[in-house]
Design a protein around this motif. Structure first.
Motif, PDB file in Angstrom:
ATOM      1  N   ARG A 253      72.033 -78.074 -43.366  1.00  0.00           N
ATOM      2  CA  ARG A 253      71.684 -76.649 -43.517  1.00  0.00           C
ATOM      3  C   ARG A 253      72.313 -76.152 -44.805  1.00  0.00           C
ATOM      4  NH1 ARG A 253      72.677 -74.519 -37.239  1.00  0.00           N
ATOM      5  NH2 ARG A 253      71.383 -76.171 -36.336  1.00  0.00           N
ATOM      6  N   ILE A 262      85.746 -77.939 -42.137  1.00  0.00           N
ATOM      7  CA  ILE A 262      84.585 -78.622 -41.560  1.00  0.00           C
ATOM      8  C   ILE A 262      83.927 -77.807 -40.443  1.00  0.00           C
ATOM      9  CG2 ILE A 262      85.269 -80.960 -42.209  1.00  0.00           C
ATOM     10  CD1 ILE A 262      86.402 -81.323 -39.393  1.00  0.00           C
ATOM     11  N   PHE A 263      84.328 -76.547 -40.285  1.00  0.00           N
ATOM     12  CA  PHE A 263      83.696 -75.726 -39.245  1.00  0.00           C
ATOM     13  C   PHE A 263      82.236 -75.423 -39.616  1.00  0.00           C
ATOM     14  CE2 PHE A 263      82.504 -71.792 -37.148  1.00  0.00           C
ATOM     15  CZ  PHE A 263      82.828 -72.109 -35.847  1.00  0.00           C
ATOM     16  N   ARG A 264      81.999 -75.099 -40.875  1.00  0.00           N
ATOM     17  CA  ARG A 264      80.626 -74.793 -41.305  1.00  0.00           C
ATOM     18  C   ARG A 264      80.305 -75.645 -42.520  1.00  0.00           C
ATOM     19  NH1 ARG A 264      77.852 -70.984 -39.365  1.00  0.00           N
ATOM     20  NH2 ARG A 264      79.615 -69.726 -38.724  1.00  0.00           N
ATOM     21  N   MET A 265      79.501 -76.675 -42.321  1.00  0.00           N
ATOM     22  CA  MET A 265      79.212 -77.621 -43.401  1.00  0.00           C
ATOM     23  C   MET A 265      77.726 -77.589 -43.754  1.00  0.00           C
ATOM     24  SD  MET A 265      81.236 -80.630 -41.496  1.00  0.00           S
ATOM     25  CE  MET A 265      81.471 -81.886 -42.721  1.00  0.00           C
ATOM     26  N   PHE A 268      76.220 -82.096 -41.601  1.00  0.00           N
ATOM     27  CA  PHE A 268      77.105 -82.249 -40.452  1.00  0.00           C
ATOM     28  C   PHE A 268      76.416 -83.117 -39.413  1.00  0.00           C
ATOM     29  CE2 PHE A 268      74.900 -79.108 -37.746  1.00  0.00           C
ATOM     30  CZ  PHE A 268      74.178 -78.424 -38.696  1.00  0.00           C
ATOM     31  N   GLN A 270      75.371 -83.714 -35.251  1.00  0.00           N
ATOM     32  CA  GLN A 270      75.195 -83.090 -33.946  1.00  0.00           C
ATOM     33  C   GLN A 270      75.082 -84.141 -32.850  1.00  0.00           C
ATOM     34  OE1 GLN A 270      71.595 -80.694 -34.628  1.00  0.00           O
ATOM     35  NE2 GLN A 270      72.847 -78.856 -34.441  1.00  0.00           N
ATOM     36  N   GLU A 272      73.159 -84.022 -29.406  1.00  0.00           N
ATOM     37  CA  GLU A 272      72.269 -83.133 -28.649  1.00  0.00           C
ATOM     38  C   GLU A 272      71.603 -83.886 -27.507  1.00  0.00           C
ATOM     39  OE1 GLU A 272      70.938 -79.514 -31.161  1.00  0.00           O
ATOM     40  OE2 GLU A 272      69.741 -81.194 -31.825  1.00  0.00           O
ATOM     41  N   GLU A 335      82.542 -70.944 -31.604  1.00  0.00           N
ATOM     42  CA  GLU A 335      81.545 -71.799 -30.950  1.00  0.00           C
ATOM     43  C   GLU A 335      81.702 -73.269 -31.349  1.00  0.00           C
ATOM     44  OE1 GLU A 335      77.488 -70.878 -32.055  1.00  0.00           O
ATOM     45  OE2 GLU A 335      76.816 -72.854 -31.373  1.00  0.00           O
ATOM     46  N   VAL A 336      81.753 -74.114 -30.320  1.00  0.00           N
ATOM     47  CA  VAL A 336      81.762 -75.559 -30.570  1.00  0.00           C
ATOM     48  C   VAL A 336      80.458 -76.181 -30.064  1.00  0.00           C
ATOM     49  CG1 VAL A 336      82.927 -77.735 -29.989  1.00  0.00           C
ATOM     50  CG2 VAL A 336      84.281 -75.719 -30.498  1.00  0.00           C
ATOM     51  N   GLU A 337      79.948 -75.587 -28.972  1.00  0.00           N
ATOM     52  CA  GLU A 337      78.740 -76.148 -28.351  1.00  0.00           C
ATOM     53  C   GLU A 337      77.830 -75.025 -27.879  1.00  0.00           C
ATOM     54  OE1 GLU A 337      79.497 -79.231 -25.547  1.00  0.00           O
ATOM     55  OE2 GLU A 337      77.418 -79.270 -24.838  1.00  0.00           O
ATOM     56  N   GLY A 338      76.527 -75.262 -27.975  1.00  0.00           N
ATOM     57  CA  GLY A 338      75.554 -74.298 -27.454  1.00  0.00           C
ATOM     58  C   GLY A 338      74.778 -74.923 -26.306  1.00  0.00           C
ATOM     59  N   GLU A 375      68.929 -77.560 -23.155  1.00  0.00           N
ATOM     60  CA  GLU A 375      69.500 -78.280 -24.291  1.00  0.00           C
ATOM     61  C   GLU A 375      71.029 -78.111 -24.305  1.00  0.00           C
ATOM     62  OE1 GLU A 375      68.407 -78.146 -28.828  1.00  0.00           O
ATOM     63  OE2 GLU A 375      69.446 -76.292 -28.317  1.00  0.00           O
ATOM     64  N   SER A 377      74.008 -78.819 -27.073  1.00  0.00           N
ATOM     65  CA  SER A 377      74.079 -79.173 -28.502  1.00  0.00           C
ATOM     66  C   SER A 377      75.484 -78.922 -29.022  1.00  0.00           C
ATOM     67  CB  SER A 377      73.076 -78.300 -29.268  1.00  0.00           C
ATOM     68  OG  SER A 377      73.227 -78.513 -30.657  1.00  0.00           O
ATOM     69  N   GLY A 379      78.473 -79.827 -32.092  1.00  0.00           N
ATOM     70  CA  GLY A 379      78.714 -80.347 -33.433  1.00  0.00           C
ATOM     71  C   GLY A 379      79.893 -81.313 -33.405  1.00  0.00           C
TER      72      GLY A 379
HETATM   73  N1  GAP Z   1      69.365 -77.530 -31.487  1.00  0.00           N
HETATM   74  C1  GAP Z   1      70.126 -76.347 -31.314  1.00  0.00           C
HETATM   75  C2  GAP Z   1      71.042 -76.073 -32.434  1.00  0.00           C
HETATM   76  O1  GAP Z   1      71.031 -76.738 -33.455  1.00  0.00           O
HETATM   77  P1  GAP Z   1      72.949 -74.477 -33.168  1.00  0.00           P
HETATM   78  O2  GAP Z   1      73.722 -73.463 -32.360  1.00  0.00           O
HETATM   79  O3  GAP Z   1      72.333 -74.031 -34.427  1.00  0.00           O
HETATM   80  O4  GAP Z   1      71.869 -75.037 -32.165  1.00  0.00           O
HETATM   81  C3  GAP Z   1      74.484 -76.441 -32.406  1.00  0.00           C
HETATM   82  O5  GAP Z   1      73.892 -75.713 -33.469  1.00  0.00           O
HETATM   83  C4  GAP Z   1      75.884 -76.866 -32.777  1.00  0.00           C
HETATM   84  O6  GAP Z   1      75.880 -77.547 -34.034  1.00  0.00           O
HETATM   85  C5  GAP Z   1      76.863 -75.712 -32.961  1.00  0.00           C
HETATM   86  O7  GAP Z   1      77.426 -75.310 -31.735  1.00  0.00           O
HETATM   87  C6  GAP Z   1      77.893 -76.328 -33.884  1.00  0.00           C
HETATM   88  O8  GAP Z   1      78.845 -77.073 -33.151  1.00  0.00           O
HETATM   89  C7  GAP Z   1      77.077 -77.283 -34.734  1.00  0.00           C
HETATM   90  N2  GAP Z   1      76.765 -76.688 -36.050  1.00  0.00           N
HETATM   91  C8  GAP Z   1      75.762 -75.844 -36.359  1.00  0.00           C
HETATM   92  N3  GAP Z   1      75.779 -75.532 -37.674  1.00  0.00           N
HETATM   93  C9  GAP Z   1      76.825 -76.191 -38.200  1.00  0.00           C
HETATM   94  C10 GAP Z   1      77.371 -76.294 -39.524  1.00  0.00           C
HETATM   95  N4  GAP Z   1      76.827 -75.669 -40.556  1.00  0.00           N
HETATM   96  N5  GAP Z   1      78.478 -77.079 -39.712  1.00  0.00           N
HETATM   97  C11 GAP Z   1      79.023 -77.738 -38.665  1.00  0.00           C
HETATM   98  N6  GAP Z   1      78.540 -77.682 -37.413  1.00  0.00           N
HETATM   99  C12 GAP Z   1      77.463 -76.933 -37.169  1.00  0.00           C
END
Ligand code: GAP
Length: 517
Positions: A253, A262-265, A268, A270, A272, A335-338, A375, A377, A379
């Motif tokens: 993304r 590494i929280f927002r990369m 990254f 997933q 799922e 948020e760690v998981e959705g 789902e 999901s 990270g």
């Molecule tokens: N398929 C559903 C989905 O992708 P999301 O909430 O956009 O849902 C799920 O992403 C998980 O992916 C998040 O809870 C997070 O742990 C991880 N994640 C999302 N964007 C991220 C990013 N830019 N860097 C690291 N982890 C990310």
């Protein structure tokens, strides 16, 4: 708060110093929001993935795995809605030429009000000491009330523009930024452009130009690889509803605000799982998966108080329930998981765009229908960060010294056992090597003979190695070694032949899975 930020900075530098995480292309000064996992990081990341995969796939008869390609047919992303709606609202500062997420600028402004309020409260606490009544102060202090009113007013306006009937109100967002006199942190000016929507998917070309190339995307989530394979897996695996397909893989993304390590990369990973169920049963399954996933997290022993659910009030148009599992990071609950109940949206969309019938024939009722989907999901990188943040400690020892130790769950630790000869002579290295060569078949071991034993212990503490054994003179006489526990630092003498079993019980993923069951 400032203290927590300091701790976080220390964790980030610890990650680099001990081979967990490096900035990508470090010799060229890095690449924003892209990171590489070093020699210890990759081991720990693999252990996290193994824990997830085995608990989801191996331990569930009705869940199977998949490894779909990163590149997918471009229509996939039209069908999923990502081409039209996977956007962030952006704003540029004309002077600094820097780009920001407009929603983040506003959220930061709300956080600034919160910080100011807390500062006032702390000042008063110091002034009034024991007689301080916090609730009364908050409700009577004119300064706090004024700040609170501004904060609530901003928060209300923000909610209104974000939830405007026709989608985010971009003009309204800009007006808030102007009214709040938010300045660019670089140029210090308010010379802002309009707010625009920016698609987060990375584009590239497939095929050479001469033969007619076309634009494709790097997948922004792994989930669509599962949806487009629903029929393949259901038919070839003879899967009966309810069943799940699990996948671990990279996602990409083009995040505009890249913060918090590494929280927002931008690249990254997933993990799922899409769980296909009969329509009408989805909310029951949603609850089941909420509890199952929370149990998976808490099984690591970090304390239930460090987790919470954040149920979504505002749902995406295709979802009929959604929640996040949040973990208490040094920068707050994040948020760690959705977990999402996605109805039959994705399968129906792919049926519409591909022209294929994507359904399930239910042998019990003799009817065909499009399954609904729950789902989960998570990270990998966020999970990795939460584990590290919880494990990191600068510990003051009784002798006045300090040690930096990672209290990692043994099953996730990169190195399970370190083997040291006490000295480099008298046949001790040879004996230690012999033990190393035997035990490396079972778990990731490290042999070290350099430096004093105390220094070697500290190095292992810093990478979270749960056990160290030392070979000394007595070993040559009675085949015993000292086994040191990372957390208690206690040493016990054990017979070499029992080492494998003693350590094995504590460090394998199986030990975690058994606790989960
Ligand atoms: N398929 C559903 C989905 O992708 P999301 O909430 O956009 O849902 C799920 O992403 C998980 O992916 C998040 O809870 C997070 O742990 C991880 N994640 C999302 N964007 C991220 C990013 N830019 N860097 C690291 N982890 C990310």
């Amino acid at each position: 708060m400032a203290q927590q930020e300091d701790v976080f900075k220390k964790i980030v530098s610890h990650c680099k110093e001990y081979g967990f995480v490096f900035p990508s292309s470090d010799i060229y000064d890095g690449l924003g929001a892209v990171y590489d996992y070093g020699q210890n990081g990759v081991e720990m990341k693999n252990n996290i993935k193994k824990y997830w995969w085995e608990s989801m796939v191996q331990m569930h008869e009705n869940i199977v795995g998949l490894d779909a390609a990163i590149f997918m047919h471009p229509t996939t992303w039209k069908a999923s809605g990502h081409v039209d709606a996977f956007n962030d609202p952006l704003i540029d500062n004309r002077d600094s030429k820097k780009r920001y997420r407009a929603d983040v600028l506003i959220e930061d402004q709300i956080a600034k009000y919160d910080e100011k309020i807390e500062k006032e409260v702390e000042k008063a606490r110091k002034r009034f000491k024991e007689s301080f009544d916090e609730a009364q102060y908050r409700s009577t202090s004119p300064k706090v009330q004024e700040l609170q009113e501004k904060r609530d007013n901003l928060h209300r306006r923000y909610q209104e523009v974000m939830n405007a009937p026709g989608g985010i109100d971009l003009e309204g967002m800009k007006q808030i930024i102007l009214d709040e006199e938010i300045v660019c942190p670089i140029s210090g000016t308010r010379n802002w452009t309009d707010v625009r929507q920016f698609n987060l998917m990375f584009k590239t070309e497939i095929g050479a130009a001469a033969e007619g190339s076309s634009t494709i995307y790097l997948r922004p989530e792994t989930a669509q690889g599962i949806f487009v394979n629903y029929l393949n897996v259901q038919k070839t695996g003879r899967m009966k509803l309810p069943f799940g397909i699990a996948q671990i893989g990279k996602a990409f993304r083009n995040e505009i605000v890249a913060r918090q390590f590494i929280f927002r990369m931008r690249e990254f990973e997933q993990m799922e799982m899409q769980f296909f169920v009969k329509p009408g049963t989805e909310l029951q399954w949603f609850e089941t998966w909420k509890q199952t996933r929370m149990k998976w997290h808490q099984n690591l022993g970090f304390g239930a108080e460090n987790y919470r659910f954040h149920d979504h009030d505002k749902l995406a148009h295709y979802a009929n329930a959604a929640t996040d599992i949040e973990f208490h990071m040094p920068f707050g609950f994040k948020e760690v998981e959705g977990i999402h109940s996605r109805t039959n949206f994705d399968l129906s969309q792919h049926a519409k765009y591909s022209g294929k019938k994507i359904e399930y024939f239910d042998p019990d009722t003799n009817e065909s229908y499009t399954p609904y989907v729950i789902e989960t999901s998570i990270g990998v990188d966020r999970m990795f960060l939460s584990v590290l943040c919880h494990a990191y400690e600068e510990q003051l020892l009784p002798d006045g010294q300090t040690r930096t130790v990672l209290h990692l769950p043994a099953a996730l630790a990169p190195v399970k056992l370190a083997i040291f000869p006490l000295t480099k002579k008298d046949g001790l290295p040879e004996k230690a090597q012999e033990i190393f060569n035997d035990l490396r078949f079972y778990f990731n071991c490290k042999y070290e003979e350099k430096d004093q034993i105390g220094k070697r212990y500290r190095r292992m503490d810093a990478i979270g190695c749960p056990y160290c054994i030392t070979v000394d003179q007595q070993t040559l006489e009675d085949n015993t070694v000292t086994l040191r526990d990372r957390d208690t630092m206690e040493q016990t003498r054990v017979v070499i032949s029992e080492l494998q079993q003693i350590v094995d019980e504590k460090v394998t993923i199986t030990s975690l899975l058994k606790k989960l069951a």
